[in-house]
Design a protein around this motif. Structure first.
Motif, short mmCIF file in Angstrom:
data_model
loop_
_atom_site.label_atom_id
_atom_site.label_comp_id
_atom_site.label_asym_id
_atom_site.label_seq_id
_atom_site.Cartn_x
_atom_site.Cartn_y
_atom_site.Cartn_z
N ALA A 154 0.82 -1.21 0.00
CA ALA A 154 0.00 0.00 0.00
C ALA A 154 0.85 1.26 0.00
O ALA A 154 0.41 2.32 -0.42
CB ALA A 154 -0.94 0.00 1.21
N GLU A 155 2.09 1.16 0.46
CA GLU A 155 2.99 2.32 0.54
C GLU A 155 4.33 1.99 -0.12
O GLU A 155 5.36 1.86 0.56
CB GLU A 155 3.21 2.70 2.01
N PRO A 156 4.35 1.84 -1.45
CA PRO A 156 5.60 1.45 -2.12
C PRO A 156 6.71 2.49 -1.97
O PRO A 156 7.89 2.12 -1.87
CB PRO A 156 5.19 1.30 -3.58
N PHE A 157 6.37 3.77 -1.93
CA PHE A 157 7.41 4.78 -1.78
C PHE A 157 8.04 4.72 -0.39
O PHE A 157 9.24 4.94 -0.23
CB PHE A 157 6.85 6.18 -2.04
N PHE A 158 7.23 4.41 0.62
CA PHE A 158 7.76 4.24 1.97
C PHE A 158 8.77 3.10 1.99
O PHE A 158 9.86 3.22 2.57
CB PHE A 158 6.63 3.96 2.95
N ALA A 159 8.42 1.98 1.36
CA ALA A 159 9.32 0.83 1.32
C ALA A 159 10.63 1.18 0.62
O ALA A 159 11.72 0.85 1.09
CB ALA A 159 8.63 -0.34 0.60
N TYR A 160 10.52 1.89 -0.50
CA TYR A 160 11.72 2.28 -1.26
C TYR A 160 12.60 3.23 -0.45
O TYR A 160 13.82 3.15 -0.49
CB TYR A 160 11.30 2.93 -2.58
N THR A 161 11.97 4.11 0.30
CA THR A 161 12.71 5.06 1.12
C THR A 161 13.48 4.35 2.23
O THR A 161 14.65 4.64 2.48
CB THR A 161 11.75 6.09 1.75
#
Length: 412
Positions: A154-161
């Motif tokens: 649900a939060e791919p940018f959070f994971a990438y960060t």
């Protein structure tokens, strides 16, 4: 001296990293659709831009073929970057922009990674740089593909960060330990910033203007045309720009070091022209091959991996091919500005090109043109501007010999 082996090692790492990123984007696109992918791409573009500007471009002082000089610069740049990042976080908190803190964290992580890579480049540790790039995108792919990915999905940018931050911290820690183990003891000296002020005076504004070419569309399309169009554009841009990024990060880094070495060992400039000519010829061949394969393979590849619902990305991509093809030449060759300390020339070119592209983008918005038409116009104008930029890099390389008359000799 041109180091083909170093280029191959560096490129193999970037290729692998880009393939992993492609797989992650495919999974996001298939499972979440254009809107989520568009938001992800916009956040990554904004965070990357901020990370590039975080230390006012003083990190370029780390790009030396002497490791002790690179390490001394790294310490000073790290202090400056930490101070600016703290100030930015305080401002965001004061104005209640809490949602942008995640973007800032990604920016800081990108800054740490690039800083560590600059020092490792001075050590010729191209394999380690490649391994770190691969690790970042392995982490993203694991998060996206994991069977326990409910929240991270649900939060791919959070994971990438988070992944980028972990790798960035590890790379920077390893870099610091390496420098200290070699006996490099750096005394903080404020004069460093005045001695290297040319980076902030010329390259910082040049980077801001140059970012119009790289990031303007990725940020403008989601804002002006909605998440769905942004998703189509994200697929076209991410897949199309990957080879540009690949060549810029791998061959560009090796070319920069070879050019710096040529300048330091040959005051007449003949060796630099030879290095420039060798890389330019190879990049022309790469650019032509890219344009052909991109035109032939993009549509079937997207249909195979993402499905028919993503056919809206095809028009965006075809119009972007000219821009990407020319950028494959310009991005690596622009490193010559650093080698010969022609930051003012770089700035003047970026001032002109950035102004033209900003005016072009604004005009398409005022005329209320569709997303595809706006991207097409921007790409054509950008390609023309970038062709001129390639001639400017040749001028910079040949200026150490016979002046502007040697420009064509650099390319032929």
């Amino acid at each position: 001296m041109v180091r083909i082996k170093d280029s191959l090692v560096s490129m193999s790492g970037v290729v692998t990293a880009q393939v992993l990123l492609f797989l992650s984007i495919v999974l996001l696109g298939r499972e979440r659709g254009p809107e989520i992918l568009g938001q992800f791409n916009g956040s990554v573009a904004l965070g990357t831009l901020v990370g590039t500007l975080l230390a006012l471009r003083y990190e370029l002082a780390c790009l030396s073929d002497r490791s002790e000089v690179s390490f001394e610069a790294l310490i000073h740049v790290l202090a400056l970057g930490a101070a600016i990042a703290t100030a930015v976080a305080a401002v965001l908190l004061a104005y209640g922009r809490h949602h942008l803190l995640l973007v800032e964290l990604y920016a800081v992580a990108t800054f740490m990674f690039n800083l560590a890579a600059a020092y490792m480049n001075s050590l010729k540790r191209y394999g380690l740089i490649a391994l770190a790039r691969i690790a970042v995108n392995v982490g993203l792919l694991v998060c996206v593909a994991s069977p326990f990915r409910g929240w991270l999905k649900a939060e791919p940018f959070f994971a990438y960060t988070i992944v980028t931050t972990v790798i960035g911290l590890l790379a920077l820690t390893a870099t610091l330990c390496n420098g200290w183990s070699k006996g490099y003891r750096v005394t903080f000296d404020p004069k460093f910033y005045s001695v290297n002020r040319r980076f902030a005076a010329y390259i910082l504004p040049a980077t801001v203007l140059g970012s119009v070419m790289t990031y303007a569309l990725a940020i403008a399309v989601p804002s002006w045309y909605g998440a769905k169009e942004a998703g189509y554009f994200a697929v076209a841009y991410r897949l199309g720009f990957s080879p540009v990024s690949l060549v810029g990060q791998s061959i560009g880094g090796v070319f920069r070091r070879d050019a710096l070495g040529a300048v330091r060992t040959n005051t007449g400039g003949g060796e630099l022209v030879q290095v420039y000519r060798t890389y330019a010829r190879g990049l022309i061949a790469v650019s032509l091959i890219y344009a052909f394969l991109a035109f032939v393979l993009f549509e079937p590849v997207v249909a195979l991996f993402l499905g028919a619902k993503w056919e809206g990305a095809t028009p965006f991509f075809y119009f972007l091919i000219p821009l990407f093809s020319v950028q494959i030449l310009y991005v690596p060759l622009s490193q010559v500005f650093l080698a010969v300390r022609k930051q003012k020339l770089d700035f003047l070119f970026q001032l002109w090109s950035g102004s033209v592209l900003i005016a072009t983008l604004y005009a398409t918005h005022v005329l209320n043109l569709s997303a595809v038409v706006s991207v097409a116009i921007f790409s054509i104008v950008g390609a023309i501007v970038t062709v001129w930029g390639v001639t400017v890099t040749a001028r910079a390389a040949s200026s150490r010999t016979s002046g502007y008359g040697a420009v064509l000799d650099c390319l032929i």
